[in-house]
Design an enzyme around this catalytic site. Structure first.
Site, short mmCIF file in Angstrom:
data_model
loop_
_atom_site.label_atom_id
_atom_site.label_comp_id
_atom_site.label_asym_id
_atom_site.label_seq_id
_atom_site.Cartn_x
_atom_site.Cartn_y
_atom_site.Cartn_z
N SER A 1 69.07 52.30 29.37
CA SER A 1 69.97 53.39 29.10
C SER A 1 69.96 54.19 29.78
CB SER A 1 69.70 53.20 27.49
OG SER A 1 70.13 52.57 26.31
N ASN B 1 67.04 45.93 37.89
CA ASN B 1 66.80 45.28 36.78
C ASN B 1 67.90 44.35 36.43
OD1 ASN B 1 65.01 42.81 35.33
ND2 ASN B 1 65.05 44.71 34.20
N TRP B 2 67.91 42.63 37.59
CA TRP B 2 68.88 42.22 36.61
C TRP B 2 68.54 41.63 35.74
CZ3 TRP B 2 71.39 39.84 41.58
CH2 TRP B 2 71.66 40.98 42.91
N LYS B 3 67.62 41.19 35.57
CA LYS B 3 67.36 40.59 34.20
C LYS B 3 67.85 39.08 34.11
CE LYS B 3 66.39 44.91 31.31
NZ LYS B 3 66.52 45.23 30.18
N GLU C 1 58.94 53.18 29.92
CA GLU C 1 60.11 52.34 28.98
C GLU C 1 59.70 52.41 27.58
OE1 GLU C 1 62.40 49.90 32.04
OE2 GLU C 1 61.68 48.26 31.63
N HIS D 1 57.16 44.21 31.47
CA HIS D 1 58.46 44.33 30.91
C HIS D 1 58.30 44.10 29.23
CE1 HIS D 1 62.46 44.78 29.52
NE2 HIS D 1 62.61 45.82 30.91
N GLU E 1 60.42 42.54 26.67
CA GLU E 1 60.85 41.55 27.77
C GLU E 1 60.09 40.07 27.02
OE1 GLU E 1 64.91 42.14 29.37
OE2 GLU E 1 64.98 43.82 27.96
N GLY F 1 68.44 49.23 26.21
CA GLY F 1 69.82 48.14 26.31
C GLY F 1 70.29 48.76 24.79
N GLY G 1 68.14 48.66 33.90
CA GLY G 1 68.68 47.78 33.54
C GLY G 1 70.69 46.78 33.72
N GLY G 2 71.00 47.21 32.16
CA GLY G 2 72.12 46.55 32.14
C GLY G 2 73.17 47.95 33.59
P1 13P Z 1 68.89 48.59 30.38
O1 13P Z 1 69.34 49.94 31.13
O2 13P Z 1 69.55 48.44 29.86
O3 13P Z 1 68.47 49.49 28.84
O4 13P Z 1 67.68 48.20 30.29
C1 13P Z 1 66.42 48.71 31.03
C2 13P Z 1 65.83 48.09 31.06
O5 13P Z 1 64.45 47.08 30.76
C3 13P Z 1 65.10 48.10 32.56
O6 13P Z 1 63.77 47.28 32.98
#
Ligand code: 13P
Length: 252
Positions: A215, A9-11, A169, A97, A99, A175, A236-237
């Site tokens: 994470s 997930n590149w966000k 999640e 998600h 967010e 994050g 994510g990251g």
């Molecule tokens: P991180 O891997 O950066 O914690 O993010 C997880 C995430 O939100 C994937 O959708």
């Protein structure tokens, strides 16, 4: 055997050329070293989707969006519909998600509409659920996830639910560098599978892929993925770094 999946997930990261170059280099990696264990998905900003279909046509990896509209078409300025996403060649969309729930106030009802529409358009939905820290500390994390799934997804028919992938999640792990322990992940994944089993039957629930997100990194992925009900990850990251992302895929 249910499908193992690693989805990046590149966000809101990477402009057009950065994103296409990055996707191409990930694709080249898996062309040389095919991932026969897990399906690899890149969930990118909308701007990359049309470009990715040509770039990834050899099918080593597939792609999807991170959101879709709750309506099918019309006067909804700034929105992108599920059928538009599908028309790019994308196969997946993330919904729910944390967010989106937090910053854009997407509630269970909206998310239920999104999931139903996306499935109807032929997309597979990576539906995110998970509790915030306070809910875990108060011990309400199971009931929170139960509510998210029941209200967000359980109106779907069995046929429709075949297009659903769940991503657990825990919001406190996104994050933050904090990861759920493998035991915490397994406990919740098993709980989620049991809920699906109560609603759709055990054989059906055994086929549903449940991903962990929060994470995830090369150093912790293998242990989390080794648990019985963890079928991969939503990353994510670490999905923005080629070496890390590829190492996480290899950890499956
Ligand atoms: P991180 O891997 O950066 O914690 O993010 C997880 C995430 O939100 C994937 O959708």
């Amino acid at each position: 055997m249910r499908k193992k999946i690693i989805a990046g997930n590149w966000k809101m990261n990477m402009d057009l050329s950065e994103g296409l170059d990055f996707a191409e280099s990930i694709n080249n990696y898996f062309r040389e070293k095919p991932s026969d264990r897990a399906e690899v998905i890149l969930c990118t900003p909308f701007i990359h989707l049309a470009g990715l279909s040509g770039l990834l046509k050899d099918g080593k990896i597939v792609f999807g969006a991170q959101n879709c509209a709750a309506e099918s078409s019309g006067a909804y300025t700034g929105e992108v519909s599920a059928s538009m996403i599908k028309s790019t060649g994308a196969q997946y969309v993330i919904t729910g998600h944390s967010e989106r729930r937090t910053y854009y106030h997407e509630n269970d009802k909206i998310l239920n509409k999104k999931a139903a529409l996306a499935v109807k358009c032929g997309l597979k939905v990576i539906f995110c659920c998970g509790e915030v820290l306070q809910e875990r500390e108060e011990g309400t994390h199971f009931s929170v996830v139960r509510r998210q799934l029941e209200a967000g997804l359980f109106s779907l028919s069995e046929e429709e639910f075949k297009q659903i992938i769940i991503a657990y999640e825990p919001v406190w792990a996104i994050g933050t560098g904090l990861t759920a322990t493998p035991d915490q992940a397994q406990e919740m994944h098993k709980y989620i599978r049991d809920l699906i089993s109560e609603k759709y039957g055990k054989n059906f629930a055994d086929q549903v892929s449940i991903l962990y997100g929060g994470s995830c990194k090369p150093s912790n992925a293998a242990e989390i993925f080794s648990r019985a009900d963890v079928d991969g990850g939503l990353i994510g990251g670490a999905s923005l770094k080629k070496e890390d992302f590829c190492a996480i895929v290899e950890a499956v």
